[in-house]
Design a protein around this motif. Structure first.
Motif, PDB file in Angstrom:
ATOM      1  N   MET A   1       0.840  -1.181   0.000  1.00  0.00           N
ATOM      2  CA  MET A   1       0.000   0.000   0.000  1.00  0.00           C
ATOM      3  C   MET A   1       0.875   1.230   0.000  1.00  0.00           C
ATOM      4  N   SER A   2       0.765   2.017  -1.060  1.00  0.00           N
ATOM      5  CA  SER A   2       1.547   3.244  -1.156  1.00  0.00           C
ATOM      6  C   SER A   2       0.678   4.315  -1.779  1.00  0.00           C
ATOM      7  N   GLU A   3       0.555   5.438  -1.115  1.00  0.00           N
ATOM      8  CA  GLU A   3      -0.254   6.531  -1.611  1.00  0.00           C
ATOM      9  C   GLU A   3       0.636   7.723  -1.893  1.00  0.00           C
ATOM     10  N   PRO A   4       0.424   8.418  -2.997  1.00  0.00           N
ATOM     11  CA  PRO A   4       1.262   9.585  -3.298  1.00  0.00           C
ATOM     12  C   PRO A   4       1.161  10.628  -2.197  1.00  0.00           C
ATOM     13  N   SER A   5       2.282  11.234  -1.860  1.00  0.00           N
ATOM     14  CA  SER A   5       2.307  12.286  -0.843  1.00  0.00           C
ATOM     15  C   SER A   5       2.880  13.548  -1.441  1.00  0.00           C
ATOM     16  N   LYS A   6       2.317  14.682  -1.042  1.00  0.00           N
ATOM     17  CA  LYS A   6       2.856  15.936  -1.532  1.00  0.00           C
ATOM     18  C   LYS A   6       4.223  16.174  -0.916  1.00  0.00           C
ATOM     19  N   SER A   7       5.032  16.920  -1.619  1.00  0.00           N
ATOM     20  CA  SER A   7       6.397  17.153  -1.156  1.00  0.00           C
ATOM     21  C   SER A   7       6.393  18.038   0.087  1.00  0.00           C
ATOM     22  N   ASP A   8       7.446  17.890   0.900  1.00  0.00           N
ATOM     23  CA  ASP A   8       7.639  18.718   2.076  1.00  0.00           C
ATOM     24  C   ASP A   8       9.137  18.809   2.316  1.00  0.00           C
ATOM     25  N   PHE A   9       9.539  19.582   3.317  1.00  0.00           N
ATOM     26  CA  PHE A   9      10.969  19.830   3.488  1.00  0.00           C
ATOM     27  C   PHE A   9      11.735  18.567   3.851  1.00  0.00           C
ATOM     28  N   ILE A  10      11.101  17.625   4.543  1.00  0.00           N
ATOM     29  CA  ILE A  10      11.788  16.372   4.882  1.00  0.00           C
ATOM     30  C   ILE A  10      11.987  15.526   3.634  1.00  0.00           C
ATOM     31  N   ARG A  11      10.969  15.376   2.845  1.00  0.00           N
ATOM     32  CA  ARG A  11      11.100  14.602   1.611  1.00  0.00           C
ATOM     33  C   ARG A  11      12.085  15.266   0.652  1.00  0.00           C
TER      34      ARG A  11
ATOM     35  N   ILE B   1       7.484   7.363   3.842  1.00  0.00           N
ATOM     36  CA  ILE B   1       8.745   7.665   3.165  1.00  0.00           C
ATOM     37  C   ILE B   1       9.433   6.381   2.712  1.00  0.00           C
ATOM     38  N   ALA B   2       9.386   5.347   3.546  1.00  0.00           N
ATOM     39  CA  ALA B   2       9.989   4.078   3.159  1.00  0.00           C
ATOM     40  C   ALA B   2       9.297   3.495   1.931  1.00  0.00           C
ATOM     41  N   LEU B   3       7.963   3.572   1.896  1.00  0.00           N
ATOM     42  CA  LEU B   3       7.225   3.037   0.753  1.00  0.00           C
ATOM     43  C   LEU B   3       7.485   3.840  -0.512  1.00  0.00           C
ATOM     44  N   GLU B   4       7.640   5.145  -0.345  1.00  0.00           N
ATOM     45  CA  GLU B   4       7.862   6.007  -1.506  1.00  0.00           C
ATOM     46  C   GLU B   4       9.244   5.812  -2.120  1.00  0.00           C
ATOM     47  N   ASN B   5      10.168   5.225  -1.370  1.00  0.00           N
ATOM     48  CA  ASN B   5      11.543   5.067  -1.849  1.00  0.00           C
ATOM     49  C   ASN B   5      11.925   3.594  -1.984  1.00  0.00           C
ATOM     50  N   GLU B   6      10.941   2.779  -2.368  1.00  0.00           N
ATOM     51  CA  GLU B   6      11.195   1.348  -2.499  1.00  0.00           C
ATOM     52  C   GLU B   6      12.293   1.032  -3.507  1.00  0.00           C
TER      53      GLU B   6
ATOM     54  N   ALA C   1      14.399   0.946   0.637  1.00  0.00           N
ATOM     55  CA  ALA C   1      14.127   1.696   1.861  1.00  0.00           C
ATOM     56  C   ALA C   1      13.453   0.797   2.893  1.00  0.00           C
ATOM     57  N   GLN C   2      13.560   1.209   4.142  1.00  0.00           N
ATOM     58  CA  GLN C   2      13.009   0.425   5.250  1.00  0.00           C
ATOM     59  C   GLN C   2      12.555   1.363   6.352  1.00  0.00           C
ATOM     60  N   CYS C   3      11.456   1.026   7.017  1.00  0.00           N
ATOM     61  CA  CYS C   3      11.054   1.731   8.235  1.00  0.00           C
ATOM     62  C   CYS C   3      10.961   0.704   9.346  1.00  0.00           C
ATOM     63  N   ASN C   4      11.723   0.916  10.399  1.00  0.00           N
ATOM     64  CA  ASN C   4      11.715   0.011  11.541  1.00  0.00           C
ATOM     65  C   ASN C   4      10.642   0.413  12.547  1.00  0.00           C
ATOM     66  N   LEU C   5      10.052  -0.570  13.173  1.00  0.00           N
ATOM     67  CA  LEU C   5       9.233  -0.331  14.360  1.00  0.00           C
ATOM     68  C   LEU C   5      10.108  -0.682  15.555  1.00  0.00           C
ATOM     69  N   ARG C   6      10.453   0.341  16.323  1.00  0.00           N
ATOM     70  CA  ARG C   6      11.357   0.118  17.454  1.00  0.00           C
ATOM     71  C   ARG C   6      10.728   0.641  18.738  1.00  0.00           C
ATOM     72  N   PHE C   7      10.698  -0.196  19.738  1.00  0.00           N
ATOM     73  CA  PHE C   7      10.139   0.202  21.023  1.00  0.00           C
ATOM     74  C   PHE C   7      11.249   0.771  21.907  1.00  0.00           C
ATOM     75  N   ASP C   8      11.086   2.046  22.277  1.00  0.00           N
ATOM     76  CA  ASP C   8      12.050   2.714  23.160  1.00  0.00           C
ATOM     77  C   ASP C   8      11.694   2.368  24.604  1.00  0.00           C
ATOM     78  N   ASP C   9      11.990   1.151  24.984  1.00  0.00           N
ATOM     79  CA  ASP C   9      11.560   0.643  26.293  1.00  0.00           C
ATOM     80  C   ASP C   9      12.706   0.710  27.306  1.00  0.00           C
ATOM     81  N   THR C  10      13.041   1.935  27.706  1.00  0.00           N
ATOM     82  CA  THR C  10      14.161   2.135  28.642  1.00  0.00           C
ATOM     83  C   THR C  10      13.695   2.524  30.039  1.00  0.00           C
ATOM     84  N   ASN C  11      12.383   2.545  30.264  1.00  0.00           N
ATOM     85  CA  ASN C  11      11.862   2.915  31.581  1.00  0.00           C
ATOM     86  C   ASN C  11      10.910   1.827  32.081  1.00  0.00           C
TER      87      ASN C  11
END
Length: 559
Positions: free
Chosen positions: A1-11, A52-57, A61-71
Motif C-alpha cells: 500500500m503506497s499513496e502519493p504524498s505531496k512534497s515537504d521539506f523532509i522529503r 517515506i519508506a514506501l515512496e523510496n522502495e 528503503a526500510q522503516c523500523n518499528l522500534r520500542f524505546d523501552d528504557t523505563n
C-alpha cells in the motif's frame, strides 16, 4: 500500500541526499515508548516514517518499528501489543524491522564505559534536587558537581557497582561531562544512567541500571543505521546532545535528526499523561473509548484507516507548530464513508405507525439499494408488515409550512415502499404522541404520487414485526471547548457532559446479524459501526456513532 504524498521539506532533504549520493538507501524508524496507547498524533508520525519508506522502495528503503523501552516503571507488554495492532491497522508493515531498545542494553552500557574511559562521563552522588540547582538556568551557568573530577578508575569502579546492584535508587547516577556553561541546558552534564530496581517487561531482572532516553535514542538510531531520524519539534533543542553522543561514542553509523511540527487538534488532549488520567479516573471506559483520540479509540468508533491516512497527508509536514480543527478529520471520515459505507435503516426515537389498510398478507418485501450512487454494492430485501416504526421527529401534530414529513392528513413515502397518509394519532398521559394511524396508497411502491397527492419527502422506517432492538451509543466530542489544555480550571473541568448518549433503537433485521466492525450509514441519521468489543451478531446489537451526517459543531460556532 503506497499513496502519493505531496512534497515537504523532509522529503526534499531525503531526495537531495539520494541525488547527491550521500545515502544510497533510506532507513527511517517509528520509535514509540510502550508506556501508553498511541493517539492520532502518532498516526501522523507513522504515516510519515512508513510512507517515506514506501515512496523510496527503489532504493531498498526500510522503516523500523522500534520500542524505546528504557523505563521499566511505566512500560507494559499490553502497550507493545496495542502499538503493533495500531500500526498494522493503519496499513503499514515493518517486515523484519522489529526492534526493542532493551535488546541494546549491553551496547548502551559499553558506550557509557567508553565515555568514562575517555574522561567524558562520571558518577555523581548528588540528589536530584542538588543536581537541578547546580545546573543553573538560562541566565546562570551551572556549577561543577563536587564529584565531577573523580578519576577514571573510580568512575569505572562505581559504575560497575551500580550495575551490580550495590546502591539504592537515587543514590548515584552516571552523567556526561560536557559543558556546564552552555546556553543549551541539555548539554549541562545530562544524566546517562539511573538506578531502578524494577522488573522490565523484556529483560526481566537482568539490569538495575537503565539508560536515559536522550542517551539511548541516538545510539539506537546509529546501531540500526537509520539515515533520517524524524522527530517532533520539542526535540529540536536536544539535537546538539543527540549529535554529541553520536560523535563521542563508538557507533557504526551517523544518523541525522530532523524535526517537524507535531499534530495538535481542537477539542482534544494529546498528552499521554492526561489520557492516562482520563482512563485511570474512569472518566472514559478505557484506552479504546471511542471518544479518545487514541488509535484504538478511533478504530472502535469506526474511523476508516484510509480516512486517517488521507487526513495526515492533508495536514502535511511543516516546521511550524499549530492546531488543526478536528472538523477536518471528521470531514475526511465523513467523506470516505459517504462513498464506501452501505446504507441501512434504524430508528433512534421510535413511534409506531399502524397501516390500517394493509393487505391480508402479513409480510411483504421491498428491495432497497445499499448505496444511492454505487450500484456495485447491490441491494437488499427488507421486510415490511402492517406496523412500522418511524422517527418521532418525522411526525408533527401541527406542522409548519416547510415541514414535508408526516402530519394529520399529510402524505410521506416510506423509504423504498408505499406512500402513506396519516389518518389519526393517539397520545399518552404525558401528552406525547404514542401511536400514529395511517393508510397506504396502493400502487405507489416505486411509482410517483398519484395526481393531486402532494408527497415531497421520504422517511426511513423499521418493520415492527421483524425489526430488532439495538443499543446505540451517540458519541460526540469529549471536550466542550476548542482548547481544553488551556481551560482555567484544568482540562477535566471542560469535559462535555453530552459526549455520550445511549438509546435503544429499532434496527432492520440485517443489522442484527452484521459482524463486528461493520460500517454503515443509518439513513438520514449518521454513520455508525458495530462495536468491536460488545456487539454479538444475532445476540446483542451494539452500534457506535462514528460521525454525524453534518458538522453540527460548526453551526454552534456560528451562533
Amino acid at each position: 500500500m503506497s499513496e502519493p504524498s505531496k512534497s515537504d521539506f523532509i522529503r526534499d532533504i531525503i531526495a537531495d541526499d539520494l541525488a547527491t549520493g550521500k545515502h544510497s538507501t533510506v532507513i527511517t524508524r517509528f520509535p514509540p515508548e510502550p508506556n501508553g496507547y498511541l493517539h492520532i498524533g502518532h498516526a501522523k508520525s507513522i504515516c510519515l516514517n512508513f510512507g517515506i519508506a514506501l515512496e523510496n522502495e527503489g532504493v531498498k528503503a526500510q522503516c523500523n518499528l522500534r520500542f524505546d523501552d528504557t523505563n521499566p516503571e511505566k512500560e507494559e507488554t499490553e502497550y507493545v501489543e496495542s502499538i503493533k495492532e495500531d500500526v498494522k491497522w493503519l496499513g503499514f508493515d515493518w517486515g523484519e524491522g522489529l526492534y526493542f531498545a532493551s535488546n541494546y542494553f549491553g551496547f548502551f552500557h559499553d558506550c557509557a564505559v567508553h565515555l568514562i574511559r575517555e574522561g567524558k562521563a562520571y558518577v555523581d552522588d548528588q540528589t536530584a534536587e542538588e543536581m537541578k540547582h547546580s545546573r543553573g538556568n538560562v541566565n546562570v551557568p551551572g556549577t561543577p558537581s563536587p564529584f565531577r573530577d573523580r578519576t577514571v578508575e573510580e568512575n569505572l569502579d562505581l559504575f560497575a557497582r551500580m550495575k551490580a546492584g550495590e546502591f539504592k535508587e537515587g543514590e548515584k547516577v552516571l552523567r556526561a561531562k560536557i559543558d556546564l556553561a552552555s546556553p543549551n541546558m541539555n548539554l549541562r552534564d545530562p544524566v546517562l544512567y539511573r538506578i531502578l530496581h524494577s522488573h522490565h517487561h523484556n529483560t526481566g531482572d537482568a539490569w538495575c541500571i537503565y539508560p536515559m532516553y536522550d542517551f539511548a535514542h541516538p545510539l539506537e538510531d546509529a546501531l540500526e543505521h537509520i539515515t533520517h531520524s524524524l522527530c517532533t519539534l520539542e526535540f529540536e533543542n536536544h539535537r546538539p546532545l543527540y549529535d554529541w553522543f553520536i560523535d563521542n561514542c563508538p557507533v557504526p553509523s551517523k544518523p541525522r535528526q530532523i524535526e517537524f511540527a507535531r499534530l495538535n487538534l481542537t477539542y482534544t488532549v494529546m498528552s499521554k499523561r492526561k489520557l492516562l488520567q482520563l482512563v485511570q479516573e474512569n472518566r472514559v471506559s478505557g484506552w479504546d473509548d471511542p471518544r479518545l483520540p487514541t488509535i484504538s479509540g478511533i478504530r472502535r468508533r469506526g474511523y476508516p484507516p484510509e480516512a486517517v491516512r488521507h487526513f495526515c497527508k492533508r495536514v502535511g509536514i511543516t516546521k511550524f507548530n499549530g492546531t488543526t480543527d478536528v472538523a477536518l478529520l471528521e470531514f475526511d471520515v465523513r467523506d470516505h464513508l459517504n462513498a464506501s459505507a452501505q446504507r441501512r435503516m434504524a430508528v433512534l426515537d421510535p413511534v409506531k405507525v399502524v397501516l390500517e389498510n394493509w393487505s391480508a398478507e402479513p409480510l411483504a418485501i421491498v428491495e432497497i439499494p445499499n448505496h444511492p450512487q454505487n450500484p456495485e454494492l447491490g441491494a437488499r430485501d427488507v421486510p415490511i408488515s402492517g406496523e412500522v416504526w418511524i422517527e418521532r421527529e418525522d411526525f408533527m401534530e401541527d406542522p409548519p409550512k416547510k415541514f414535508f414529513r408526516l402530519g394529520p392528513g399529510r402524505h410521506v413515502r416510506l423509504r423504498g415502499g408505499h406512500i402513506i397518509r396519516c389518518t389519526s394519532f393517539e397520545k399518552d398521559a404525558a401528552g406525547n404522541v404514542s401511536l400514529i394511524r395511517a393508510e397506504i396508497l396502493p400502487g405507489t411502491v416505486g411509482a410517483d404520487a398519484p395526481e393531486g397527492v402532494e408527497c415531497r419527502a421520504a422517511i426511513h422506517w423499521v418493520d415492527a414485526a421483524t425489526g430488532a432492538d439495538a443499543e446505540v451509543r451517540i458519541y460526540d466530542r469529549l471536550f466542550s471547548v476548542e482548547s481544553p489544555d488551556d481551560a482555567d480550571g484544568g482540562f477535566l473541568t471542560v469535559i462535555n457532559p453530552d459526549s455520550l448518549k445511549t438509546v435503544t433503537a429499532k434496527i432492520e433485521p440485517s443489522l442484527a446479524e452484521a459482524p463486528a466492525g461493520f460500517n454503515c450509514q443509518f439513513e438520514r441519521v449518521g454513520y455508525f459501526v458495530t462495536d468491536l468489543k460488545e456487539h454479538r451478531p444475532g445476540v446483542k446489537a451494539v452500534f457506535n456513532r462514528t460521525v454525524a451526517l453534518k458538522d453540527s459543531w460548526a453551526k454552534q460556532a456560528g451562533k
